[in-house]
Design a protein around this motif. Structure first.
Motif, mmCIF file in Angstrom:
data_model
loop_
_atom_site.group_PDB
_atom_site.id
_atom_site.type_symbol
_atom_site.label_atom_id
_atom_site.label_comp_id
_atom_site.label_asym_id
_atom_site.label_seq_id
_atom_site.Cartn_x
_atom_site.Cartn_y
_atom_site.Cartn_z
ATOM 1 N N PRO A 21 -8.094 -21.111 21.383
ATOM 2 C CA PRO A 21 -8.219 -20.406 22.654
ATOM 3 C C PRO A 21 -7.622 -19.007 22.509
ATOM 4 O O PRO A 21 -6.821 -18.770 21.594
ATOM 5 C CB PRO A 21 -7.369 -21.249 23.615
ATOM 6 C CG PRO A 21 -6.414 -22.001 22.746
ATOM 7 C CD PRO A 21 -7.116 -22.208 21.435
ATOM 8 N N THR A 22 -8.036 -18.108 23.365
ATOM 9 C CA THR A 22 -7.370 -16.804 23.408
ATOM 10 C C THR A 22 -6.229 -16.894 24.414
ATOM 11 O O THR A 22 -6.455 -17.190 25.593
ATOM 12 C CB THR A 22 -8.363 -15.692 23.799
ATOM 13 O OG1 THR A 22 -9.278 -15.509 22.711
ATOM 14 C CG2 THR A 22 -7.634 -14.373 24.062
ATOM 15 N N TYR A 23 -5.018 -16.723 23.918
ATOM 16 C CA TYR A 23 -3.830 -16.700 24.766
ATOM 17 C C TYR A 23 -3.194 -15.321 24.603
ATOM 18 O O TYR A 23 -2.914 -14.890 23.476
ATOM 19 C CB TYR A 23 -2.817 -17.768 24.336
ATOM 20 C CG TYR A 23 -3.183 -19.214 24.637
ATOM 21 C CD1 TYR A 23 -4.255 -19.576 25.459
ATOM 22 C CD2 TYR A 23 -2.411 -20.244 24.102
ATOM 23 C CE1 TYR A 23 -4.550 -20.913 25.720
ATOM 24 C CE2 TYR A 23 -2.698 -21.583 24.364
ATOM 25 C CZ TYR A 23 -3.771 -21.912 25.170
ATOM 26 O OH TYR A 23 -4.060 -23.238 25.426
ATOM 27 N N MET A 24 -2.972 -14.668 25.704
ATOM 28 C CA MET A 24 -2.347 -13.334 25.695
ATOM 29 C C MET A 24 -3.037 -12.398 24.690
ATOM 30 O O MET A 24 -2.406 -11.673 23.931
ATOM 31 C CB MET A 24 -0.841 -13.424 25.389
ATOM 32 C CG MET A 24 -0.094 -14.387 26.310
ATOM 33 S SD MET A 24 -0.545 -14.218 28.057
ATOM 34 C CE MET A 24 0.172 -12.649 28.446
ATOM 35 N N GLY A 25 -4.359 -12.467 24.701
ATOM 36 C CA GLY A 25 -5.149 -11.537 23.906
ATOM 37 C C GLY A 25 -5.207 -11.819 22.422
ATOM 38 O O GLY A 25 -5.711 -10.986 21.644
ATOM 39 N N THR A 26 -4.758 -12.983 22.013
ATOM 40 C CA THR A 26 -4.841 -13.321 20.583
ATOM 41 C C THR A 26 -4.972 -14.843 20.445
ATOM 42 O O THR A 26 -5.153 -15.536 21.446
ATOM 43 C CB THR A 26 -3.604 -12.779 19.817
ATOM 44 O OG1 THR A 26 -3.748 -13.086 18.422
ATOM 45 C CG2 THR A 26 -2.300 -13.365 20.328
ATOM 46 N N ALA A 27 -4.915 -15.341 19.229
ATOM 47 C CA ALA A 27 -4.952 -16.795 19.037
ATOM 48 C C ALA A 27 -3.705 -17.421 19.660
ATOM 49 O O ALA A 27 -2.691 -16.741 19.863
ATOM 50 C CB ALA A 27 -5.014 -17.107 17.538
ATOM 51 N N SER A 28 -3.781 -18.702 19.965
ATOM 52 C CA SER A 28 -2.627 -19.390 20.553
ATOM 53 C C SER A 28 -1.452 -19.407 19.578
ATOM 54 O O SER A 28 -1.629 -19.283 18.359
ATOM 55 C CB SER A 28 -3.017 -20.828 20.901
ATOM 56 O OG SER A 28 -3.296 -21.552 19.712
ATOM 57 N N GLY A 29 -0.261 -19.589 20.136
ATOM 58 C CA GLY A 29 0.925 -19.666 19.286
ATOM 59 C C GLY A 29 0.814 -20.789 18.269
ATOM 60 O O GLY A 29 1.213 -20.638 17.114
ATOM 61 N N THR A 30 0.238 -21.910 18.702
ATOM 62 C CA THR A 30 0.083 -23.050 17.783
ATOM 63 C C THR A 30 -0.832 -22.677 16.622
ATOM 64 O O THR A 30 -0.562 -23.022 15.465
ATOM 65 C CB THR A 30 -0.485 -24.263 18.544
ATOM 66 O OG1 THR A 30 0.420 -24.584 19.593
ATOM 67 C CG2 THR A 30 -0.682 -25.461 17.638
ATOM 68 N N PHE A 31 -1.925 -21.962 16.940
ATOM 69 C CA PHE A 31 -2.829 -21.568 15.861
ATOM 70 C C PHE A 31 -2.134 -20.572 14.931
ATOM 71 O O PHE A 31 -2.290 -20.633 13.704
ATOM 72 C CB PHE A 31 -4.145 -20.987 16.410
ATOM 73 C CG PHE A 31 -5.171 -20.850 15.330
ATOM 74 C CD1 PHE A 31 -6.072 -21.878 15.065
ATOM 75 C CD2 PHE A 31 -5.186 -19.722 14.506
ATOM 76 C CE1 PHE A 31 -6.980 -21.786 14.018
ATOM 77 C CE2 PHE A 31 -6.086 -19.615 13.457
ATOM 78 C CZ PHE A 31 -6.984 -20.649 13.223
ATOM 79 N N ILE A 68 -12.292 -19.076 23.077
ATOM 80 C CA ILE A 68 -12.674 -19.156 24.491
ATOM 81 C C ILE A 68 -11.531 -18.583 25.322
ATOM 82 O O ILE A 68 -10.363 -18.655 24.917
ATOM 83 C CB ILE A 68 -12.976 -20.618 24.894
ATOM 84 C CG1 ILE A 68 -13.508 -20.687 26.328
ATOM 85 C CG2 ILE A 68 -11.766 -21.524 24.708
ATOM 86 C CD1 ILE A 68 -14.167 -22.012 26.678
ATOM 87 N N SER A 69 -11.899 -17.998 26.448
ATOM 88 C CA SER A 69 -10.863 -17.483 27.341
ATOM 89 C C SER A 69 -11.348 -17.564 28.783
ATOM 90 O O SER A 69 -12.521 -17.857 29.046
ATOM 91 C CB SER A 69 -10.522 -16.033 26.981
ATOM 92 O OG SER A 69 -11.515 -15.162 27.464
ATOM 93 N N GLY A 70 -10.433 -17.270 29.711
ATOM 94 C CA GLY A 70 -10.769 -17.311 31.131
ATOM 95 C C GLY A 70 -11.560 -16.087 31.572
ATOM 96 O O GLY A 70 -12.454 -16.184 32.419
ATOM 97 N N ASN A 116 -10.258 -9.436 19.950
ATOM 98 C CA ASN A 116 -9.041 -9.357 19.136
ATOM 99 C C ASN A 116 -8.773 -10.679 18.413
ATOM 100 O O ASN A 116 -8.352 -10.700 17.253
ATOM 101 C CB ASN A 116 -7.849 -8.986 20.028
ATOM 102 C CG ASN A 116 -6.624 -8.639 19.217
ATOM 103 O OD1 ASN A 116 -6.690 -7.815 18.307
ATOM 104 N ND2 ASN A 116 -5.513 -9.291 19.500
ATOM 105 N N THR A 117 -9.050 -11.785 19.103
ATOM 106 C CA THR A 117 -8.832 -13.107 18.488
ATOM 107 C C THR A 117 -9.788 -13.305 17.314
ATOM 108 O O THR A 117 -9.388 -13.760 16.235
ATOM 109 C CB THR A 117 -9.037 -14.211 19.543
ATOM 110 O OG1 THR A 117 -8.190 -13.946 20.651
ATOM 111 C CG2 THR A 117 -8.719 -15.580 18.977
#
Ligand SMILES: Cc1cc2nc3c(=O)[nH]c(=O)nc-3n(C[C@H](O)[C@H](O)[C@H](O)COP(=O)(O)O)c2cc1C
Length: 226
Positions: free
Chosen positions: A91-101, A127-129, A137-138
């Motif tokens: 997922p895109t979190y805060m404009g990049t890949a998730s922390g887990t990724f 995917i993002s909202g 960016n992701t």
């Protein structure tokens, strides 16, 4: 493993000592495995990953294996090491890949050190909202991750959809990405409500990567046989 060698220009260059794919392996394998290394916080990316896998396994001679990266185990690395292609999904979190990724990507530095994914194929989806949500960016991050590993990036290979006055918002590649799949779902809609165009695009991405992997394998086999 690093080793130092003289370069033709007289200085020492640092090179990696890694084995090319053994000829015996090439000649005994006619099928390919596409791994989907993904993280999903709330199920949206997981549903896309399922469709990517469906697309890959729909290609005769290809099989798909899902590799969730939230638990980093030896089994995860073995799965990815055995794959001909790795499709990264986050997922895109805060404009990049998730922390887990990102944690997975960082942990892959051990593989980087041994050039374990060198010359494998890579591709990506997110995917993002938001319609944009900074997904580009992701995808660029995933592309750079693949490049650092010496992998060969397979792009989406589809023209943009939903870009004419009378076109629909559930067309294939509706958000018009080229690097990979960029999907979107409203923040208050669960995974069951994913856009059908996005799901179809996920399937097409999986199938494309599987076909490219088979083409590459056929080429390598032909070179060995020549
Ligand atoms: C911590 C966090 C950060 C997010 N950042 C973005 C963002 O930068 N852009 C965006 O459009 N959506 C953002 N979203 C929405 C998610 O990308 C969206 O809900 C996505 O479908 C989640 O996928 P998942 O269920 O696989 O985790 C964010 C969600 C969370 C929880």
């Amino acid at each position: 493993m690093f080793k130092f060698e003289p370069s033709p220009y007289g200085s020492l260059v640092r090179s990696f000592n890694f084995e090319p794919t053994p000829e015996g392996y090439l000649m005994s394998h006619t099928t390919v495995t596409v791994a989907i290394a993904y993280h999903s916080g709330f199920g949206h990316t997981r549903r896309l990953a399922d469709r990517v896998a469906l697309g890959a396994s729909s290609v005769p001679g290809a099989k798909a294996v899902l590799a969730p990266v939230d638990t980093i185990t030896d089994g995860l690395w073995d799965t990815l090491s055995a794959a001909d292609a790795i499709i990264f999904g986050t997922p895109t979190y805060m404009g990049t890949a998730s922390g887990t990724f990102h944690a997975f990507a960082e942990a892959s530095s051990k593989v980087w050190h041994g050039r374990g994914w060198q010359d494998k194929l890579a591709a990506g989806f997110t995917i993002s909202g938001g319609m944009s949500g900074d997904k580009l960016n992701t995808l660029q991050f995933l592309t750079v991750l693949a490049a650092q590993h010496g992998m060969n990036w397979v792009n989406l290979g589809l023209v943009p959809g939903w870009n004419l006055a009378d076109s629909r918002d559930d067309e294939v590649n509706r958000l018009g990405f080229y690097l990979g799949l960029g999907a979107q779902v409203p923040n208050d809609v669960d995974a069951a409500g994913l856009n059908t165009g996005d799901l179809e695009t996920a399937e097409l991405l999986g199938a494309r990567v599987a076909r490219q992997a088979l083409t590459l394998l056929a080429g390598r086999r032909a070179l060995v046989a020549a």
